[in-house]
Scaffold this motif. Structure first.
Motif, short mmCIF file in Angstrom:
data_model
loop_
_atom_site.label_atom_id
_atom_site.label_comp_id
_atom_site.label_asym_id
_atom_site.label_seq_id
_atom_site.Cartn_x
_atom_site.Cartn_y
_atom_site.Cartn_z
N PHE A 33 1.04 -0.83 -0.30
CA PHE A 33 0.55 0.14 0.11
C PHE A 33 0.76 0.93 -0.29
CE2 PHE A 33 -3.11 -2.87 1.97
CZ PHE A 33 -3.73 -3.00 1.33
N LYS B 131 -0.56 4.30 0.65
CA LYS B 131 -0.05 5.22 2.30
C LYS B 131 0.49 4.75 2.97
CE LYS B 131 -3.82 7.96 -0.10
NZ LYS B 131 -5.93 7.94 0.48
N ASP C 191 -8.03 -1.27 2.21
CA ASP C 191 -8.16 -0.95 0.95
C ASP C 191 -9.09 -0.17 0.82
OD1 ASP C 191 -6.60 -0.46 -1.63
OD2 ASP C 191 -8.21 -1.89 -2.66
N LEU D 289 -8.10 3.01 2.66
CA LEU D 289 -7.08 4.68 2.56
C LEU D 289 -7.86 5.28 1.17
CD1 LEU D 289 -4.02 2.54 2.84
CD2 LEU D 289 -4.88 3.55 4.48
N LYS D 290 -8.56 5.15 0.64
CA LYS D 290 -9.09 5.19 -0.95
C LYS D 290 -9.39 6.38 -0.32
CE LYS D 290 -8.34 1.89 -4.68
NZ LYS D 290 -8.28 0.20 -4.79
#
Ligand SMILES: Cc1ncc(COP(=O)(O)O)c(C=O)c1O
Length: 376
Positions: free
Chosen positions: A305, A307, A370, A373-374
């Motif tokens: 990831f 981020k 996921d 974070l998006k």
């Protein structure tokens, strides 16, 4: 009467648990990657655990340490076998702080010295000496303050050598992986240096394994990764899968004397039954291997990831270090995806699930992470 209000709590009432899942009073299902703070080692309401405790409860729950309790010997034997430290001696107590308190005291009895080395970022508990070696002045009351503790920078081998120069050191206490400190893995050379210096100066190496021990990292004690043996290992959390039980295992070189340590509740019949059920399950279900495999998978996937600043840890003790510009990830995981995780300052998501977490649940987490974070 009101409760003494010391915990900031989430408005969730968990009433049921099975394996890695828990349910609130409205029937909502949550994935538990927090394990009630690394406590649930073999999963909620594991059938073998429930049966062993239930059977014991029908026999006898408690009698004092003034009589023979064969279950304690069975536990010591099993613990020796599963941990590989067969020649050590077991002293049982009730919590992590108490285990460390006894370890520090025992070290001082052993070598007659007073000074203890602890490290920045350390958390060892809240009783008087345990909190004095904890690196958080906010929770150290004036009465706990002592000149006997020397704090050194985490993993600073030079500082360590200098601190040993006056030969006054009774013990060094160190987590194999700092938990509250944000999942910081102790480098192998650092642990090896502690071992060498303790040997040279007749000091006691105390391996705080309260959070990082009991198979969580894929080895029984995370200090094992450094290929060294500590003199005392302290344990609690995962030991009873929720039943309050703690203990220390003690190198054969430290000899006991009557009255040196003691406890009313430590090693009671129910606690031993719980601890035995945990070890039997760890052994039968190969849970250390599962922790290594599923944990290793999670760590590798999490590293992908963009981020995520850093992923730290071993096995199923994982810290996901996030920028402070993403302050809501843990909250969103809980309230939008029904996933419990832990945290550490400044913004580390801590994963401390049961050791039998499946890959499917790991994937469920990765998907939710996921999406979170998006949207962050
Ligand atoms: C490494 C470590 N040591 C000791 C303790 C204290 O354990 P307890 O809360 O059972 O007293 C903790 C608790 O979080 C811990 O993480």
């Amino acid at each position: 009467m009101n409760l003494f209000d010391v915990y900031p709590i989430n408005p969730i009432n968990i009433v049921k648990g099975i394996g890695s899942l828990v349910y609130d009073d409205k029937g909502t299902e949550y994935l538990d990657l927090y394990g009630g703070h690394a406590v649930i080692s073999i999963g909620h309401t594991h059938p073998h655990y429930v049966k062993r405790l239930e059977d014991q409860l029908h026999q006898i729950g408690f009698y004092s340490n003034s009589i023979e309790i064969p279950l304690q010997k069975q536990l010591a034997e099993k613990l020796g076998k599963v941990s590989g430290k067969e020649d050590y001696q077991l002293f049982l107590c009730n919590s992590g702080a108490e285990a460390n308190e006894n370890a520090l005291k025992l070290a001082s009895f052993y070598n007659g010295k007073k000074k203890v080395i602890a490290f920045t970022g350390a958390f060892h508990g809240r009783t008087s000496l345990a909190v004095a070696v904890t690196d958080n002045p906010k929770i150290v009351a004036p009465v706990n303050e002592t000149d006997n503790v020397i704090f050194l920078q985490w993993a600073d081998e030079t500082a360590l050598e200098q601190a040993f120069a006056d030969n006054e050191i009774s013990s060094v206490i160190v987590e194999g992986i700092q938990g509250v400190g944000g999942i910081q893995v102790a480098p192998n050379p650092f642990l090896q240096k502690i071992r060498t210096l303790c040997d040279e100066h007749n000091a006691v190496f105390i391996a705080d394994s309260v959070q990082c021990g009991y198979g969580r990292t894929g080895k029984f004690y995370s200090h094992d990764f450094a290929g060294i043996n500590a003199d005392i290992y302290s344990m609690a959390k995962g030991m009873g899968n929720g039943f309050p039980v703690g203990g220390i295992i003690i190198s054969p070189k430290i000899k006991p004397w009557y009255g040196e340590l003691g406890t009313t509740f430590g090693g009671n019949h129910l606690a031993c039954a719980a601890a035995l059920a945990v070890l039997e399950t760890i052994e039968q279900d190969n849970l250390m291997q599962n922790a290594a495999e599923v944990g290793g998978y999670l760590i590798e996937e999490l590293k992908k990831f963009d981020k995520v600043k850093e992923v730290r840890g071993r096995g199923l003790m994982i810290g996901i270090d996030l920028s402070t510009e993403l302050p809501n990830v843990k909250k969103d995981l809980l309230f939008k995806h029904q996933i419990f995780t832990g945290e550490a300052k400044p913004n580390v998501v801590r994963l401390l699930p049961a050791l039998n977490l499946t890959k499917a649940y790991a994937d469920r987490f990765l998907e939710a992470f996921d999406t979170t974070l998006k949207n962050s």
